[in-house]
Write a protein that holds these residues in place. Structure first.
Motif, PDB file in Angstrom:
ATOM      1  N   LYS A  90       0.822  -1.210   0.000  1.00 22.48           N
ATOM      2  CA  LYS A  90       0.000   0.000   0.000  1.00 22.48           C
ATOM      3  C   LYS A  90       0.858   1.263   0.000  1.00 22.48           C
ATOM      4  CE  LYS A  90      -3.659  -2.519   0.175  1.00 22.48           C
ATOM      5  NZ  LYS A  90      -4.430  -2.762  -1.050  1.00 22.48           N
ATOM      6  N   LYS A 130      -2.795   9.129   2.964  1.00 19.60           N
ATOM      7  CA  LYS A 130      -3.679   8.003   3.283  1.00 19.60           C
ATOM      8  C   LYS A 130      -4.505   8.306   4.529  1.00 19.60           C
ATOM      9  CE  LYS A 130      -3.578   3.053   4.349  1.00 19.60           C
ATOM     10  NZ  LYS A 130      -2.705   1.867   4.545  1.00 19.60           N
ATOM     11  N   ALA A 131      -3.870   8.863   5.546  1.00 22.37           N
ATOM     12  CA  ALA A 131      -4.581   9.181   6.793  1.00 22.37           C
ATOM     13  C   ALA A 131      -5.614  10.283   6.572  1.00 22.37           C
ATOM     14  CB  ALA A 131      -3.579   9.598   7.867  1.00 22.37           C
ATOM     15  N   ASN A 159      -8.579   8.986   4.531  1.00 22.67           N
ATOM     16  CA  ASN A 159      -9.412   8.096   5.342  1.00 22.67           C
ATOM     17  C   ASN A 159     -10.296   8.880   6.301  1.00 22.67           C
ATOM     18  OD1 ASN A 159     -10.115   5.343   6.240  1.00 22.67           O
ATOM     19  ND2 ASN A 159      -9.124   5.941   8.150  1.00 22.67           N
ATOM     20  N   GLY A 160      -9.800  10.010   6.782  1.00 21.65           N
ATOM     21  CA  GLY A 160     -10.560  10.814   7.724  1.00 21.65           C
ATOM     22  C   GLY A 160     -11.258  12.003   7.111  1.00 21.65           C
ATOM     23  N   CYS A 190      -3.261  11.390  -4.342  1.00 24.13           N
ATOM     24  CA  CYS A 190      -4.694  11.144  -4.135  1.00 24.13           C
ATOM     25  C   CYS A 190      -5.305  10.440  -5.341  1.00 24.13           C
ATOM     26  CB  CYS A 190      -5.419  12.458  -3.868  1.00 24.13           C
ATOM     27  SG  CYS A 190      -5.012  13.240  -2.291  1.00 24.13           S
ATOM     28  N   PHE A 230      -4.531   6.753  -5.172  1.00 25.69           N
ATOM     29  CA  PHE A 230      -5.423   6.074  -4.229  1.00 25.69           C
ATOM     30  C   PHE A 230      -6.816   5.919  -4.839  1.00 25.69           C
ATOM     31  CE2 PHE A 230      -2.442   7.294  -0.753  1.00 25.69           C
ATOM     32  CZ  PHE A 230      -2.272   6.027  -0.219  1.00 25.69           C
ATOM     33  N   VAL A 238      -8.958   2.427  -5.298  1.00 22.15           N
ATOM     34  CA  VAL A 238     -10.316   2.229  -4.783  1.00 22.15           C
ATOM     35  C   VAL A 238     -11.262   1.823  -5.904  1.00 22.15           C
ATOM     36  CG1 VAL A 238     -12.300   3.379  -3.732  1.00 22.15           C
ATOM     37  CG2 VAL A 238     -10.014   3.782  -2.824  1.00 22.15           C
TER      38      VAL A 238
END
Length: 270
Positions: free
Chosen positions: A20, A50-51, A54-55, A112, A115, A119
């Protein structure tokens, strides 16, 4: 398995699905030390991205200049990681070359986007060869550009109804033909076919639900099994608007909000 996302630059982003982690390798030859520092900088930026993704945390700060008290989450957390980890602190921000800090907005967007592709890849794998429905809506973004949002609705292998947002597409106009063309182009990117569509849900606007020239009709011309249903969320919105118009206080409140919003857009474009 690894896959490559090409950029417009002379290098590329390689996503290592097993770890990842995203690494950027230059095509030009570099010394091992510089290569290691490069990898540390990018890996640290990837961990933060990534953090934040995710948030659903904002990356950028209102003022990212050197004199700013708070430069935004991304730069501030990066600095904090450097303070906690000496090996990171030695190669980031001020200790990195000015043109190779891995913190620019473009680099953040590249990460981004990588990612995003990961997804979407998982969503398409989850969908497999099954049939699905599409939910489409269009509106202007804050820059007044027209954009179309597309959601896939399907049943997974456990029998659970799933709705997945697969992206938004900027369109030149909101005519049915233009929206249909954008859907065709989006589907082609992910090897999806309108022949597998079994339902379509939009609002009741003429360009979307028109009996002869709406998006609904154009999709039905390609696939008669793509039954149209007026989006329930839009139906609820119509009910709320109708009720609000009967209540003076609510009507004046939303009228003021709409006015302020127009002023904010005007000032932002000045």
């Amino acid at each position: 398995m690894d896959f490559v996302v090409r950029t417009n630059e002379r290098d590329w982003l390689v996503i290592l699905a097993s770890t990842k982690t995203i690494y950027r390798f230059c095509l030009s030859k570099e010394k091992k030390k510089n290569s290691d520092e490069y990898r540390i900088r990018l890996s640290t930026s990837v961990i933060l991205a990534k953090a934040f993704l995710n948030g659903a945390i904002a990356f950028r700060g209102h003022d990212e200049s050197e004199t700013s008290i708070y430069k935004g989450h991304f730069l501030e957390f990066l600095r904090l990681l450097g303070e906690l980890n000496e090996s990171i602190g030695k190669v980031i921000l001020g200790n990195a070359p000015g043109n190779n800090q891995m913190t620019s907005p473009k680099i953040q967007k590249d990460i981004c986007n990588c990612f995003t592709q990961e997804v979407l890849k998982r969503i398409i794998e989850e969908l497999g060869d099954d049939v699905f429905s599409i939910l489409v809506d269009e509106s202007q973004d804050i820059s007044t550009k027209e954009q179309m949002a597309v959601v896939l609705r399907y049943v997974d292998k456990y029998g659970v109804v799933i709705e997945r947002f697969i992206g938004h597409v900027h369109v030149m106009e909101t005519s049915a033909a233009c929206l249909k063309s954008a859907i065709d182009e989006l589907f082609s990117q992910y090897n999806l076919s309108l022949a597998r569509v079994r339902g379509q849900g939009y609002d009741g606007a003429s360009n979307m639900a028109g009996e002869f020239n709406g998006l609904k009709a154009l999709v039905l011309n390609d696939n008669s099994s793509a039954y149209y249903i007026h989006c329930f969320a839009h139906q609820l919105q119509l009910v709320i608007v109708a009720l609000a118009n009967k209540h003076d206080d609510i009507f004046f409140f939303f009228d003021k909000v709409s006015t302020f919003q127009m002023w904010f857009v005007y000032l932002a474009n000045e």
